[in-house]
Motif scaffolding. Sequence first.
Motif, PDB file in Angstrom:
ATOM      1  N   ARG A 126     -16.180  45.864  -5.890  1.00 33.36           N
ATOM      2  CA  ARG A 126     -16.599  46.122  -4.513  1.00 33.36           C
ATOM      3  C   ARG A 126     -15.915  45.102  -3.607  1.00 33.36           C
ATOM      4  O   ARG A 126     -15.776  43.936  -3.971  1.00 33.36           O
ATOM      5  N   THR A 127     -15.502  45.543  -2.449  1.00 30.54           N
ATOM      6  CA  THR A 127     -15.017  44.618  -1.438  1.00 30.54           C
ATOM      7  C   THR A 127     -16.224  44.106  -0.638  1.00 30.54           C
ATOM      8  O   THR A 127     -17.227  44.804  -0.476  1.00 30.54           O
ATOM      9  N   LEU A 128     -16.101  42.871  -0.182  1.00 38.26           N
ATOM     10  CA  LEU A 128     -17.168  42.238   0.581  1.00 38.26           C
ATOM     11  C   LEU A 128     -16.578  41.690   1.877  1.00 38.26           C
ATOM     12  O   LEU A 128     -15.676  40.853   1.835  1.00 38.26           O
ATOM     13  N   LEU A 129     -17.074  42.160   2.996  1.00 37.99           N
ATOM     14  CA  LEU A 129     -16.604  41.654   4.283  1.00 37.99           C
ATOM     15  C   LEU A 129     -17.314  40.337   4.581  1.00 37.99           C
ATOM     16  O   LEU A 129     -18.543  40.266   4.622  1.00 37.99           O
ATOM     17  N   THR A 130     -16.512  39.291   4.781  1.00 44.90           N
ATOM     18  CA  THR A 130     -17.034  37.951   5.028  1.00 44.90           C
ATOM     19  C   THR A 130     -16.476  37.413   6.342  1.00 44.90           C
ATOM     20  O   THR A 130     -15.535  37.983   6.911  1.00 44.90           O
ATOM     21  N   VAL A 131     -17.046  36.301   6.782  1.00 42.45           N
ATOM     22  CA  VAL A 131     -16.610  35.653   8.029  1.00 42.45           C
ATOM     23  C   VAL A 131     -16.566  36.697   9.162  1.00 42.45           C
ATOM     24  O   VAL A 131     -15.642  36.737   9.971  1.00 42.45           O
ATOM     25  N   VAL A 132     -17.571  37.557   9.172  1.00 39.45           N
ATOM     26  CA  VAL A 132     -17.633  38.660  10.142  1.00 39.45           C
ATOM     27  C   VAL A 132     -18.138  38.125  11.485  1.00 39.45           C
ATOM     28  O   VAL A 132     -19.177  37.464  11.532  1.00 39.45           O
ATOM     29  N   PRO A 133     -17.424  38.389  12.577  1.00 38.04           N
ATOM     30  CA  PRO A 133     -17.900  37.943  13.894  1.00 38.04           C
ATOM     31  C   PRO A 133     -19.280  38.522  14.182  1.00 38.04           C
ATOM     32  O   PRO A 133     -19.537  39.695  13.912  1.00 38.04           O
ATOM     33  N   PRO A 134     -20.186  37.714  14.704  1.00 38.65           N
ATOM     34  CA  PRO A 134     -21.548  38.201  14.957  1.00 38.65           C
ATOM     35  C   PRO A 134     -21.605  39.170  16.132  1.00 38.65           C
ATOM     36  O   PRO A 134     -20.636  39.337  16.875  1.00 38.65           O
ATOM     37  N   TYR A 135     -22.756  39.814  16.257  1.00 40.42           N
ATOM     38  CA  TYR A 135     -23.029  40.723  17.369  1.00 40.42           C
ATOM     39  C   TYR A 135     -22.733  40.001  18.687  1.00 40.42           C
ATOM     40  O   TYR A 135     -23.012  38.811  18.822  1.00 40.42           O
ATOM     41  N   PRO A 136     -22.088  40.662  19.659  1.00 37.04           N
ATOM     42  CA  PRO A 136     -21.903  42.111  19.804  1.00 37.04           C
ATOM     43  C   PRO A 136     -20.603  42.660  19.220  1.00 37.04           C
ATOM     44  O   PRO A 136     -20.285  43.829  19.439  1.00 37.04           O
ATOM     45  N   SER A 137     -19.823  41.835  18.498  1.00 36.45           N
ATOM     46  CA  SER A 137     -18.593  42.343  17.911  1.00 36.45           C
ATOM     47  C   SER A 137     -18.898  43.477  16.926  1.00 36.45           C
ATOM     48  O   SER A 137     -19.885  43.424  16.195  1.00 36.45           O
ATOM     49  N   LYS A 138     -18.036  44.481  16.905  1.00 40.53           N
ATOM     50  CA  LYS A 138     -18.186  45.619  15.990  1.00 40.53           C
ATOM     51  C   LYS A 138     -17.096  45.630  14.925  1.00 40.53           C
ATOM     52  O   LYS A 138     -16.937  46.617  14.212  1.00 40.53           O
ATOM     53  N   GLU A 139     -16.325  44.524  14.825  1.00 37.95           N
ATOM     54  CA  GLU A 139     -15.205  44.494  13.882  1.00 37.95           C
ATOM     55  C   GLU A 139     -15.650  44.794  12.454  1.00 37.95           C
ATOM     56  O   GLU A 139     -15.009  45.563  11.741  1.00 37.95           O
ATOM     57  N   GLY A 140     -16.732  44.151  12.034  1.00 40.05           N
ATOM     58  CA  GLY A 140     -17.202  44.341  10.673  1.00 40.05           C
ATOM     59  C   GLY A 140     -17.611  45.771  10.389  1.00 40.05           C
ATOM     60  O   GLY A 140     -17.184  46.370   9.400  1.00 40.05           O
ATOM     61  N   GLU A 141     -18.442  46.338  11.261  1.00 41.36           N
ATOM     62  CA  GLU A 141     -18.912  47.711  11.072  1.00 41.36           C
ATOM     63  C   GLU A 141     -17.758  48.699  11.083  1.00 41.36           C
ATOM     64  O   GLU A 141     -17.725  49.639  10.281  1.00 41.36           O
ATOM     65  N   THR A 142     -16.790  48.484  11.959  1.00 42.38           N
ATOM     66  CA  THR A 142     -15.644  49.390  12.055  1.00 42.38           C
ATOM     67  C   THR A 142     -14.827  49.372  10.772  1.00 42.38           C
ATOM     68  O   THR A 142     -14.471  50.422  10.217  1.00 42.38           O
ATOM     69  N   LEU A 143     -14.529  48.179  10.285  1.00 48.13           N
ATOM     70  CA  LEU A 143     -13.722  48.070   9.071  1.00 48.13           C
ATOM     71  C   LEU A 143     -14.481  48.582   7.857  1.00 48.13           C
ATOM     72  O   LEU A 143     -13.909  49.249   6.982  1.00 48.13           O
ATOM     73  N   GLN A 144     -15.772  48.282   7.798  1.00 52.46           N
ATOM     74  CA  GLN A 144     -16.599  48.767   6.691  1.00 52.46           C
ATOM     75  C   GLN A 144     -16.534  50.292   6.600  1.00 52.46           C
ATOM     76  O   GLN A 144     -16.365  50.863   5.520  1.00 52.46           O
ATOM     77  N   LYS A 145     -16.642  50.942   7.745  1.00 48.53           N
ATOM     78  CA  LYS A 145     -16.581  52.405   7.781  1.00 48.53           C
ATOM     79  C   LYS A 145     -15.204  52.910   7.365  1.00 48.53           C
ATOM     80  O   LYS A 145     -15.093  53.873   6.594  1.00 48.53           O
ATOM     81  N   GLU A 146     -14.156  52.240   7.837  1.00 47.29           N
ATOM     82  CA  GLU A 146     -12.797  52.665   7.493  1.00 47.29           C
ATOM     83  C   GLU A 146     -12.522  52.520   5.993  1.00 47.29           C
ATOM     84  O   GLU A 146     -11.905  53.394   5.377  1.00 47.29           O
TER      85      GLU A 146
END
Length: 202
Positions: A126-146
Amino acid sequence: MQNQKTIITVTGYKGGVGKSTTAVHLGTFFGSRFRTLLVDADPNRTAVSWSKRGSLPFQVADERQAFKLINEAELVIIDTPARPDSDDLKELAKGCDLLILPTKPDIVSLEPMLEMVKDLGDANYRTLLTVVPPYPSKEGETLQKELSEGGIPVFKTMVRRTVGFERAAMAGVSVRDVDNRFKSAWDDYVSLGNEILELLNK
């Protein structure tokens, strides 16, 4: 897990993606449930140094010392060297129950990780997204979905960026034991640990 050893390997194609931080915090999560050993196979010995600066609720050893300890462990977490070649990666995947690939949500980190997964085939990873910018950034959610839509197995849990992890490393403890201000950072790893338990049907 009581009847057989479970092995979780954490590896990455570049530094700075939270590989050792993830290994230490999963050790903390599982250390309260199982006899847990973290094997620090990274030449930088980040996890060993972390443990020597303070106190962690599980055993930490380099790969030479681990031979004496591994038989007593119920759960083993291996923190590997960064940038394994494709043959090493395949062997790592074969030798564990779950391979975790941390990556930051940026193209510099993502591209090497995507190159890695080409070699993994049907391995349990499994890949794990780390060092994700906190809210309100959507970078993590966007990449997770992609990643998910692209057929790349990815944890639902993301680990958010915080200075708490740096302070934890300096103090030689997990972020759980640094300051209540960083409770959300520990909550991310509790969520990840529970997701792993479910994934491994433990």
